[in-house]
Design a protein around this motif. Structure first.
Motif, PDB file in Angstrom:
ATOM      1  N   TYR A 294       0.848  -1.207   0.000  1.00 27.73           N
ATOM      2  CA  TYR A 294       0.000   0.000   0.000  1.00 27.73           C
ATOM      3  C   TYR A 294       0.875   1.245   0.000  1.00 27.73           C
ATOM      4  CZ  TYR A 294      -4.221  -2.592   1.320  1.00 27.73           C
ATOM      5  OH  TYR A 294      -5.293  -3.437   1.325  1.00 27.73           O
TER       6      TYR A 294
ATOM      7  N   HIS B 272      -1.492  -1.012  -3.983  1.00 29.57           N
ATOM      8  CA  HIS B 272      -2.806  -0.587  -3.492  1.00 29.57           C
ATOM      9  C   HIS B 272      -2.741   0.859  -2.996  1.00 29.57           C
ATOM     10  CE1 HIS B 272      -3.919  -5.020  -2.610  1.00 29.57           C
ATOM     11  NE2 HIS B 272      -4.356  -4.645  -3.790  1.00 29.57           N
TER      12      HIS B 272
ATOM     13  N   CYS C 151      -3.895   3.975  -0.644  1.00 24.16           N
ATOM     14  CA  CYS C 151      -4.502   4.417   0.614  1.00 24.16           C
ATOM     15  C   CYS C 151      -4.588   5.930   0.488  1.00 24.16           C
ATOM     16  CB  CYS C 151      -3.623   4.006   1.787  1.00 24.16           C
ATOM     17  SG  CYS C 151      -4.186   4.687   3.356  1.00 24.16           S
TER      18      CYS C 151
ATOM     19  N   HIS D 254     -11.476   2.940  -7.122  1.00 15.45           N
ATOM     20  CA  HIS D 254     -11.523   3.447  -5.746  1.00 15.45           C
ATOM     21  C   HIS D 254     -10.239   3.066  -4.999  1.00 15.45           C
ATOM     22  CE1 HIS D 254     -16.220   3.135  -5.861  1.00 15.45           C
ATOM     23  NE2 HIS D 254     -15.762   4.135  -6.573  1.00 15.45           N
TER      24      HIS D 254
ATOM     25  N   GLU E   1      -8.152   1.415  -2.229  1.00 18.32           N
ATOM     26  CA  GLU E   1      -8.503   0.252  -1.410  1.00 18.32           C
ATOM     27  C   GLU E   1      -8.689   0.651   0.051  1.00 18.32           C
ATOM     28  OE1 GLU E   1      -6.313   0.222  -3.819  1.00 18.32           O
ATOM     29  OE2 GLU E   1      -6.888  -1.490  -5.083  1.00 18.32           O
ATOM     30  N   SER E   2      -8.013   1.740   0.440  1.00 16.21           N
ATOM     31  CA  SER E   2      -8.082   2.180   1.832  1.00 16.21           C
ATOM     32  C   SER E   2      -8.311   3.697   1.850  1.00 16.21           C
ATOM     33  CB  SER E   2      -6.751   1.787   2.475  1.00 16.21           C
ATOM     34  OG  SER E   2      -6.542   2.485   3.658  1.00 16.21           O
TER      35      SER E   2
ATOM     36  N   MET F 137     -17.890   4.263  -1.634  1.00 14.72           N
ATOM     37  CA  MET F 137     -16.797   3.300  -1.908  1.00 14.72           C
ATOM     38  C   MET F 137     -17.010   2.051  -1.054  1.00 14.72           C
ATOM     39  SD  MET F 137     -13.785   6.184  -2.088  1.00 14.72           S
ATOM     40  CE  MET F 137     -14.530   7.247  -0.854  1.00 14.72           C
TER      41      MET F 137
ATOM     42  N   SER G  23     -14.140  -0.482  -0.078  1.00 19.44           N
ATOM     43  CA  SER G  23     -12.863   0.029   0.437  1.00 19.44           C
ATOM     44  C   SER G  23     -12.838  -0.046   1.956  1.00 19.44           C
ATOM     45  CB  SER G  23     -12.675   1.492   0.014  1.00 19.44           C
ATOM     46  OG  SER G  23     -12.757   1.615  -1.387  1.00 19.44           O
TER      47      SER G  23
ATOM     48  N   HIS H 280      -8.720  -8.046  -2.706  1.00 18.35           N
ATOM     49  CA  HIS H 280      -9.459  -6.916  -2.163  1.00 18.35           C
ATOM     50  C   HIS H 280     -10.918  -6.997  -2.608  1.00 18.35           C
ATOM     51  CE1 HIS H 280     -10.834  -2.774  -2.013  1.00 18.35           C
ATOM     52  NE2 HIS H 280     -10.117  -2.753  -0.910  1.00 18.35           N
TER      53      HIS H 280
ATOM     54  N   SER I  20     -13.021  -5.018  -3.767  1.00 21.55           N
ATOM     55  CA  SER I  20     -13.422  -4.300  -4.977  1.00 21.55           C
ATOM     56  C   SER I  20     -12.703  -4.808  -6.226  1.00 21.55           C
ATOM     57  CB  SER I  20     -13.164  -2.809  -4.815  1.00 21.55           C
ATOM     58  OG  SER I  20     -11.791  -2.568  -4.770  1.00 21.55           O
TER      59      SER I  20
END
Ligand code: SAM
Ligand code: DTB
Ligand code: SF4
Length: 326
Positions: free
Chosen positions: A148, A185, A187, A214, A216-217, A253, A256, A319, A321
């Motif tokens: 991330y 990913h 964030c 979107h 992920e975090s 989202m 997420s 993940h 999504s």
């Protein structure tokens, strides 16, 4: 399945809904993709404190703000690893290394790559937040095992200028694209309590939700008022504005992880419970953020016990999504 064509007026309408209706909708979205009683735990370590050349008005680490934080050299690899092992021991699954840089310098880069490789080898997810990244830096971090990258938009494109002048919104979007293209990913979130209005909270979430994919975090930080920063004495935020921001993020989202981030030491257990109900399912865990305090992990464990929440134990490689965006 996931939308990235939201319009501003839809968000303004969501923010204006009666709280019970908004919470019901957010909790319903949450249950479509997540176990509603599971919380992901990330631990932060500040691997390079203070002396930052940027002028972020909220930040204790900007060299332009007259705060108690002094510039220190980058942490040694051994110290970083000790912190990661301690985080793993208390139950964190992700370890996030933060640095007060505009962007990483070439001379520090090999050490950063070793830190990512070594933390990954402990069996933890790796995260870093190091400022702006070039395409090549993002690729090298990915090759070292970075899962991330945290890089926040902080607020709406319109309000951004009031908070930071040393780099533009577009600079931030460019870094996000480099991180995405490298296969790391994302964030990415922001701060509330900067003196912004509801249109700015909507503008931030609109930008995030309308990215090609979107993040992920999505960390939602509540401003920590730091002595010596321009935002030290701003107006108090209504805590329900935090709850609403989390709920709208969750609706926009739904796949997420939405993180209830900075500012938890100033929140009651009841407010945090309401944030979890609104769809927050991740926190920073461990007694320090970067320079500010965070609740002791035992306090969080006691809260989880009272609320029947469980810490995420297994790292999920897929993940929620991932398929919906393809
Ligand atoms: N220097 C890097 C950067 O800005 O990208 C990484 C670290 S920076 C401290 C990470 C994020 O922490 C900021 O983008 C901001 O959203 C958040 N943050 C920093 N100071 C804060 C404060 N006083 N209150 C709430 N959030 C804060
Ligand atoms: C994020 O969104 N919040 C974290 C992390 N990403 C790097 C940082 C919060 C910083 C709070 C103030 C401090 O510790 O200095
Ligand atoms: Fe520097 Fe990051 Fe703080 Fe801005 S938020 S002053 S870039 S450490």
């Amino acid at each position: 399945m996931f939308r990235n064509n939201w319009e501003k007026h839809e968000l303004i309408e969501l923010f204006a809904r009666p709280l019970n209706d908004l919470l019901f909708q957010a909790q319903s979205s949450h249950r479509d993709f997540f176990d509603p009683n599971e919380i992901q735990l990330s631990t932060l370590v500040n691997i390079k404190e203070g002396g930052c050349p940027e002028d972020c008005a909220y930040c204790s680490q900007s060299a332009r703000n007259d705060t108690d934080i002094q510039a220190k050299p980058m942490m040694h690899l051994e110290q970083i690893l000790l912190a990661a092992k301690a985080a793993k021991k208390i139950g964190a699954t992700r370890f996030c290394m933060g640095a007060a840089w505009r962007s990483p310098r070439a001379k520090d880069f090999p050490k950063l790559l070793s830190a990512v490789e070594s933390v990954k080898a402990l069996g933890m997810e790796t995260c870093a937040t190091l400022g702006m990244l070039s395409v090549d830096q993002a690729r090298a971090l990915k090759d070292a095992g970075l899962d991330y990258y945290n890089h926040n938009l902080d607020t709406s494109p319109e309000y951004y200028q009031q908070i930071i002048t040393t780099r533009t919104y577009q600079h931030r979007l460019d870094t996000l694209a480099h991180v995405r293209d490298a296969g790391i990913h994302l964030c990415c979130g922001g701060i509330i309590g900067l003196g912004e209005g509801v249109e700015d909270r909507a503008g931030l979430l609109l930008t995030l939700a309308n990215l090609p994919r979107h993040p992920e975090s999505v960390p939602i930080n509540m401003l920590i008022r730091v002595k010596g920063t321009p935002l030290e004495a701003g107006a108090e935020l209504d805590p329900f504005d935090l709850v609403r921001t989390i709920a709208v993020a969750r609706i926009l989202m739904p796949g997420s992880w939405v993180r209830l981030s900075a500012g938890r030491t100033g929140m009651s257990d009841e407010l945090q419970a309401l944030c979890f109900h609104a769809g927050a399912n991740s926190i920073f865990y461990g007694n320090m953020l970067l320079t500010a305090e965070n609740p002791e992990h035992q306090k969080d464990q006691a809260l989880f016990q009272r609320l029947g929440l469980r810490a995420q134990e297994e790292i999920k490689s897929e993940h929620p999504s991932a398929c919906a965006h393809q």
